[in-house]
Design a protein around this motif. Sequence first.
Motif, PDB file in Angstrom:
ATOM      1  N   CYS A 145       0.856  -1.182   0.000  1.00 16.52           N
ATOM      2  CA  CYS A 145       0.000   0.000   0.000  1.00 16.52           C
ATOM      3  C   CYS A 145       0.893   1.233   0.000  1.00 16.52           C
ATOM      4  O   CYS A 145       2.111   1.138   0.219  1.00 16.52           O
ATOM      5  CB  CYS A 145      -0.955  -0.003   1.200  1.00 16.52           C
ATOM      6  N   GLN A 146       0.300   2.417  -0.235  1.00 13.47           N
ATOM      7  CA  GLN A 146       1.057   3.665  -0.266  1.00 13.47           C
ATOM      8  C   GLN A 146       1.266   4.142   1.157  1.00 13.47           C
ATOM      9  O   GLN A 146       0.315   4.520   1.840  1.00 13.47           O
ATOM     10  CB  GLN A 146       0.306   4.724  -1.081  1.00 13.47           C
ATOM     11  N   ALA A 147       2.493   4.101   1.628  1.00 16.35           N
ATOM     12  CA  ALA A 147       2.807   4.397   3.022  1.00 16.35           C
ATOM     13  C   ALA A 147       2.218   5.731   3.478  1.00 16.35           C
ATOM     14  O   ALA A 147       2.258   6.725   2.752  1.00 16.35           O
ATOM     15  CB  ALA A 147       4.314   4.393   3.239  1.00 16.35           C
ATOM     16  N   ASN A 148       1.636   5.686   4.688  1.00 19.16           N
ATOM     17  CA  ASN A 148       1.112   6.881   5.367  1.00 19.16           C
ATOM     18  C   ASN A 148      -0.041   7.554   4.627  1.00 19.16           C
ATOM     19  O   ASN A 148      -0.272   8.750   4.783  1.00 19.16           O
ATOM     20  CB  ASN A 148       2.239   7.901   5.604  1.00 19.16           C
ATOM     21  N   GLY A 156       4.472   0.603   4.584  1.00 18.07           N
ATOM     22  CA  GLY A 156       3.943   0.354   3.248  1.00 18.07           C
ATOM     23  C   GLY A 156       3.274  -0.995   3.067  1.00 18.07           C
ATOM     24  O   GLY A 156       3.099  -1.450   1.927  1.00 18.07           O
ATOM     25  N   PHE A 157       2.892  -1.632   4.160  1.00 16.92           N
ATOM     26  CA  PHE A 157       2.221  -2.938   4.076  1.00 16.92           C
ATOM     27  C   PHE A 157       0.935  -2.947   4.892  1.00 16.92           C
ATOM     28  O   PHE A 157       0.894  -2.447   6.026  1.00 16.92           O
ATOM     29  CB  PHE A 157       3.108  -4.060   4.621  1.00 16.92           C
ATOM     30  N   LEU A 158      -0.107  -3.517   4.318  1.00 17.14           N
ATOM     31  CA  LEU A 158      -1.245  -3.975   5.098  1.00 17.14           C
ATOM     32  C   LEU A 158      -0.951  -5.419   5.480  1.00 17.14           C
ATOM     33  O   LEU A 158      -0.480  -6.207   4.644  1.00 17.14           O
ATOM     34  CB  LEU A 158      -2.544  -3.894   4.292  1.00 17.14           C
ATOM     35  N   ILE A 159      -1.210  -5.767   6.734  1.00 21.17           N
ATOM     36  CA  ILE A 159      -0.916  -7.106   7.224  1.00 21.17           C
ATOM     37  C   ILE A 159      -2.222  -7.776   7.644  1.00 21.17           C
ATOM     38  O   ILE A 159      -3.004  -7.206   8.414  1.00 21.17           O
ATOM     39  CB  ILE A 159       0.055  -7.063   8.429  1.00 21.17           C
ATOM     40  N   TYR A 160      -2.443  -8.990   7.141  1.00 18.08           N
ATOM     41  CA  TYR A 160      -3.669  -9.725   7.458  1.00 18.08           C
ATOM     42  C   TYR A 160      -3.345 -11.069   8.106  1.00 18.08           C
ATOM     43  O   TYR A 160      -2.296 -11.670   7.852  1.00 18.08           O
ATOM     44  CB  TYR A 160      -4.491  -9.966   6.180  1.00 18.08           C
ATOM     45  N   ASN A 161      -4.273 -11.509   8.926  1.00 18.52           N
ATOM     46  CA  ASN A 161      -4.260 -12.864   9.499  1.00 18.52           C
ATOM     47  C   ASN A 161      -5.071 -13.726   8.542  1.00 18.52           C
ATOM     48  O   ASN A 161      -6.305 -13.627   8.496  1.00 18.52           O
ATOM     49  CB  ASN A 161      -4.894 -12.814  10.899  1.00 18.52           C
ATOM     50  N   THR A 162      -4.408 -14.576   7.767  1.00 12.82           N
ATOM     51  CA  THR A 162      -5.025 -15.152   6.571  1.00 12.82           C
ATOM     52  C   THR A 162      -5.008 -16.676   6.554  1.00 12.82           C
ATOM     53  O   THR A 162      -3.983 -17.297   6.852  1.00 12.82           O
ATOM     54  CB  THR A 162      -4.314 -14.611   5.310  1.00 12.82           C
ATOM     55  N   HIS A 163      -6.153 -17.243   6.193  1.00 10.50           N
ATOM     56  CA  HIS A 163      -6.271 -18.660   5.876  1.00 10.50           C
ATOM     57  C   HIS A 163      -5.872 -18.867   4.417  1.00 10.50           C
ATOM     58  O   HIS A 163      -6.323 -18.114   3.542  1.00 10.50           O
ATOM     59  CB  HIS A 163      -7.737 -19.092   6.012  1.00 10.50           C
TER      60      HIS A 163
END
Length: 550
Positions: A145-148, A156-163
């Motif tokens: 993603c575009q930081a800030n 610069g990252f979206l972090i997900y808890n992912t299956h």
Amino acid sequence: MTLLWRIILVILCPLVTYQHSLPSLPSYIGAVVEYTPVTKKSEDGRSPGDANADNYLKFIKKAKERLVDIIVFPESSLSLPSSDNKTIARSEAASYIPDPKDNVVPCHQKQDDPKKFASSLAKLSCGALDYQMYVVINHREKVDCQANTDGCPADGFLIYNTHVTFDRKGRVISRYRKYNLFGELGTNRTAWAEPTVFDTDFGVRFGQFICFDILFESPAVNLTRDLGVTDIVYSVHWYSELPYAFNNEVQAAWAYATDTNFLVSGHNNPVTGSGGSGIFIGRQGHAHTVSRDLPANVLVVSEIPKKINGKRTLAIDRSKLYTYEFDRSEISTSPEATAQPSGHYFYRTTDLSNYTSELIVTPEKNDETHYSKRLCNHGLCCDFELRVGFSKSIFEPGSAYYRYRLVAFNDQMSFAGRGSGRTQICGVIACLNETIDSCGRLLEPSEKMALPIKLEVDIKVPINRDERTVFLPVTLQRSGPVSSPLPLNVSEFKFVEDNERVEMGLRKARDDLLTFVVIGRNFGRNGAAGLPIFSVVIVLMVLASLVLAY
């Protein structure tokens, strides 16, 4: 495995496909995992993610010996960071995860790929391919993603808890990002819950959700009620709470209420009260459950009857149940061979101060009493029929024993401070003494214990069909001096629901009850899981601007 070995497997694959369950068969073979993860970088520099992926492959290999079609691994037990720096740790072990529509096989990734997958992801894609098995894992995911800007963090990252689900060819065929976060600072969530399903070559469509999702309507109930999904894979890193939310207790209740085949894999960490795995066959009950007070690495395999047109043609066949516990020579996080269960379990306790409750009257002598009682709380009235026996002859002076209370509750319930939901509760809970503050606690194994009280109980709860409420039979029994509390199986109680009421009762008197309650989750008056902090800030800013404009 070497490239040559993979080529051999591909050549031989047509010769061994008879081992896979067919769409025409009335069952398939499923496996779940109770796993204690590696959390530190090894002396040779191997990351926790790589070490855990290598351990997962041991489970997959062992499962292949039992012709398993699908195996499920726990939440937050694979892609763990090694850095103590929170900013680095947030994305350190995360991986790009391909969109299922692209049919990507991470096992085949090129080393110069600018969006290279984490080796932990690639290894398990290879494992699914090599052992011809559907593999469901939980992995931290990163998305550029575009930081800030627009809620994008500075890194610069979206972090997900992912299956992530791999098919037998190692392809990513499903990706679900957890919506109802249990705190999980630094983890993002999607704008709305996205019910996610995947199809298999043995004719079963699976839904999926993760841990805290189980307490909310979306996506969990949406999958079964709205999409008609009959089989669910569920990864969990649970924190047990008594009297209503001890790991397998919740799992068994949800599987029964929705009548789903429920494959549950638990992250094992007794120090935080985490663990609990099992295979649940809807209203047929549980095929097997696992809950330990020691670190454990356990594989559970069972035949799972398919639910076709609303019915199962097979019953649970326990002769086809298989469990395997890895020792320390196989997986380093297993306990020492000499380690013995202590019978001590870490858990939270629910705040019962807003409940209506009453101590169950016990006879003073070797006698039995029968009586009726009604308890009401915020407009909900629970009706109880009780038969109480007291065996003074087995009670020795100085022995500790459980007392019991009737409870009624109808209000917003906090889920460990991480969310809330409108909840109705009618039932019986065990207590250490006559006070309500002692309820939802376990006697210590070191205490001299007696079980002089036997209960028969029947509970009736009125239903308001104008509200979206799911009713669950929540049960827990003491199962031995050093054995984990376990849910009752379905042959041990009755649960009937019609247009006017829910009725739940024991089929015979018991002296080992810890919890026996009807819980109604009213989604029409629901709370919510905790929002990420940036969402809270945005809401507050909007409210402030409205006030100023006014």
